[in-house]
Scaffold this active site. Structure first.
Site, PDB file in Angstrom:
ATOM      1  N   LEU A 138       0.861  -0.915  -0.073  1.00  0.00           N
ATOM      2  CA  LEU A 138       0.079  -0.144  -0.060  1.00  0.00           C
ATOM      3  C   LEU A 138       0.888   1.214  -0.020  1.00  0.00           C
ATOM      4  CD1 LEU A 138      -2.863  -0.914   2.575  1.00  0.00           C
ATOM      5  CD2 LEU A 138      -2.917  -1.034   0.286  1.00  0.00           C
ATOM      6  N   ASP A 139       0.498   2.110  -0.593  1.00  0.00           N
ATOM      7  CA  ASP A 139       1.244   3.753  -0.690  1.00  0.00           C
ATOM      8  C   ASP A 139       1.239   4.021   0.993  1.00  0.00           C
ATOM      9  OD1 ASP A 139       1.182   3.402  -3.376  1.00  0.00           O
ATOM     10  OD2 ASP A 139      -0.295   4.799  -3.427  1.00  0.00           O
ATOM     11  N   LYS A 140       2.206   4.926   0.937  1.00  0.00           N
ATOM     12  CA  LYS A 140       2.554   5.371   2.591  1.00  0.00           C
ATOM     13  C   LYS A 140       1.259   6.098   3.039  1.00  0.00           C
ATOM     14  CE  LYS A 140       4.935   9.152   4.917  1.00  0.00           C
ATOM     15  NZ  LYS A 140       5.572  10.396   4.644  1.00  0.00           N
ATOM     16  N   THR A 142      -1.987   5.462   2.340  1.00  0.00           N
ATOM     17  CA  THR A 142      -3.219   4.881   2.095  1.00  0.00           C
ATOM     18  C   THR A 142      -3.223   3.773   3.382  1.00  0.00           C
ATOM     19  OG1 THR A 142      -3.134   4.782  -0.460  1.00  0.00           O
ATOM     20  CG2 THR A 142      -4.201   2.895   0.846  1.00  0.00           C
ATOM     21  N   ARG A 237      -5.421   5.607  -7.644  1.00  0.00           N
ATOM     22  CA  ARG A 237      -5.157   7.297  -7.538  1.00  0.00           C
ATOM     23  C   ARG A 237      -4.957   7.681  -9.112  1.00  0.00           C
ATOM     24  NH1 ARG A 237      -0.159   7.561  -3.842  1.00  0.00           N
ATOM     25  NH2 ARG A 237      -0.479   9.979  -4.173  1.00  0.00           N
TER      26      ARG A 237
END
Length: 320
Positions: A138-140, A142, A237
């Site tokens: 997961l992105d930082k 998210t 995104r």
């Protein structure tokens, strides 16, 4: 250099009959590169039905293959004790609920303080697995659920399940604008041609498919349920921005904050305070890698997203 050796025991499935050994192993052990697999074969770390293997050896299907996979221990990041939100833990896997703001993998700008560092402190045996057993990322900024394998066999099977799109990942996202209906974005994602720190929909990108449906419409925002079919970097995104409905608060793809006409002060405050993408990995469903038992997990909305949705509801009610 200290090495850990992890043994994989595999049976060649019928659909790989006629393939070369190195090709078959690349398919069965997708977390390892083909050049690494070839190196193991040449180093006589691979046996087929008990005999030393050859890289270009053709397979008939049904062979028992043993792979002694050497993993460099010094490649593993340093363990760092940190709190982990563990949703489920057992011998073969862990399901975590990651908070927004936590980096998953160490990198040049974040060598320490990452989820991988925390996982290695929680279970040092994860050091022998690629990416400390993380099956996806997961992105930082998210939040939500992440799946971690704890054994080589579980890791191989879960990575294969992810590639086969057999792991269902469902997200909740607040996006800018009023989305009229659900749909699918099927658009390749790759590096932005100018800004290499960003991703974009580009013809030469990797295939990427995102399904979405409307959960709730507000005056200038929409709550979407999003399901990933592929897992490209920043996929949701980028795809939402491609639809001209970027994720609210997204500092990279979101543009300026969006507000309806005459918003309630509480809504204006919440939208402006949302300094990260309003994106949450809410559900995760998959078959247990060893037993095949169906497993499903859910994560409640974090406080910032719950507060944003509450403010959106109050604004909608106030304007009838």
């Amino acid at each position: 250099m200290v090495r850990h050796v992890v043994r994989h025991t595999l049976v060649i499935p019928p659909e790989l009959a006629g393939r070369r050994l190195d090709q078959a192993l690349a398919s069965l052990l997708p977390e390892h590169s083909r050049s690494r697999i070839k190196g193991w074969i040449e180093a006589e770390c691979v046996r087929v039905d008990g005999a030393a293997a050859r890289p270009r050896q053709r397979l008939a299907g049904g062979e028992r293959v043993e792979v002694d996979a050497a993993v460099e221990a010094e490649e593993a990041p340093a363990p760092e004790p940190m709190p982990l939100r563990i949703v489920h833990e057992e011998a073969h896997l862990i399901v975590l609920d990651k908070p927004a703001g936590l980096v998953v993998h160490p990198a040049a700008g974040n060598p320490r303080g990452t989820l991988v560092n925390a996982l290695l402190a929680h279970d040092p045996a994860l050091a022998v697995l690629p990416r400390a057993g993380l099956v996806h990322r997961l992105d930082k900024d998210t939040s939500g659920l992440l799946l971690v394998a704890r054994t080589p066999e579980a890791h191989t099977r879960l990575v294969r399940a992810m590639q086969a799109r057999a792991i269902a990942r469902t997200y909740l996202a607040v996006v800018n604008g009023v989305v009229t209906a659900g749909g699918t974005v099927d658009a390749p994602v790759g590096r932005h041609p100018v800004d290499r720190k960003r991703m974009a929909v580009v013809p030469a990108g990797r295939p990427a498919v995102t399904h979405y449906r409307v959960r709730r419409r507000f005056r200038a925002h929409t709550l979407l349920e999003v399901r990933l079919e592929t897992g490209r970097t920043h996929q949701i995104r980028v795809h939402m921005a491609h639809l001209r409905h970027p994720v609210t608060g997204d500092p990279v793809y979101g543009g300026r904050p969006r507000l309806p006409r005459d918003p309630l002060p509480a809504l204006a405050e919440r939208v402006r305070a949302m300094r990260r993408q309003a994106l949450h990995a809410a559900r995760l469903a998959f078959a247990h890698p060893l037993t095949g038992t169906p497993l499903a997990f859910a994560s409640p909305l974090p406080a910032d997203l719950a507060a944003l949705l509450e403010a959106l509801e109050e604004d909608l009610a106030a304007h009838g």
